[in-house]
Design a protein around this motif. Structure first.
Motif: not given
Length: 180
Positions: A5-12, A49-50, A65-79
């Motif tokens: 979760a902290w990694t997600i925040i740092a990456c965002e 992040l992934l 959920l934090a693990h799942a959000i990492a995959a979502i972030f990559l998809g959203v970032s690309i799209a």
């Protein structure tokens, strides 16, 4: 909060920092190629992040959920990456550089088409993120540790369906012109 979760925040935060650095470098310092380099770092941040997520799961973590959000972030970032950068570019030019015309609020069929483009980007993000979630599920190979990934994919599918209904509604009931 856990490490992911902290990694997600740092990456965002890092995502928006490199966009801001790219815009400042491009427009204020007039270094076009360096600015483009910073803007190109956005998907790299999501790949990091992934990778961290995959390593955490490989080491035996139960998917959250934090693990799942990492995959979502990559998809959203690309799209959405290119259009998010374009949006930030337009706003930066108008509000910071005081160049160009004020971004216009879309209405009518133009807004409906814009919303459809956004839905198609959402669909692409879902496909990319879904493939990544499925890869993580396959990688874990333990349904008790990957249940949250399946649930995230299902909930995201429902959200995608709601997005589609809202998108179609703008073709039926177009967004009116705002009068002052």
């Amino acid at each position: 909060m856990n490490f992911i979760a902290w990694t997600i925040i740092a990456c965002e935060v890092g995502f928006w920092v490199v966009i801001l650095l790219g815009l400042i470098t491009r427009y204020i310092f007039k270094r076009e190629k360096l600015g483009l380099f910073f803007l190109a770092l956005t998907p790299v941040i999501d790949l990091v992040l992934l990778a961290i997520t995959a390593i955490d799961l490989y080491n035996g973590a139960i998917a959250t959920l934090a693990h799942a959000i990492a995959a979502i972030f990559l998809g959203v970032s690309i799209a959405f990456g290119k259009s998010m950068i374009q949006w930030a570019d337009e706003k930066f030019l108008y509000y910071v550089q005081k160049q160009g015309s004020k971004p216009v609020r879309k209405t009518g069929i133009e807004y409906a088409r814009h919303t459809m483009k956004g839905f198609l980007q959402h669909l692409l993000a879902y496909i990319i993120g879904g493939v990544l979630l499925l890869a993580l599920i396959f990688f874990i190979d333990d349904s008790s540790r990957s249940e949250v990934l399946w649930n995230t994919l299902r909930v995201w599918g429902i959200i995608l369906g709601i997005d589609f209904v809202i998108t179609i509604s703008y073709f039926i009931w177009p967004r009116p012109v705002k009068t002052k």
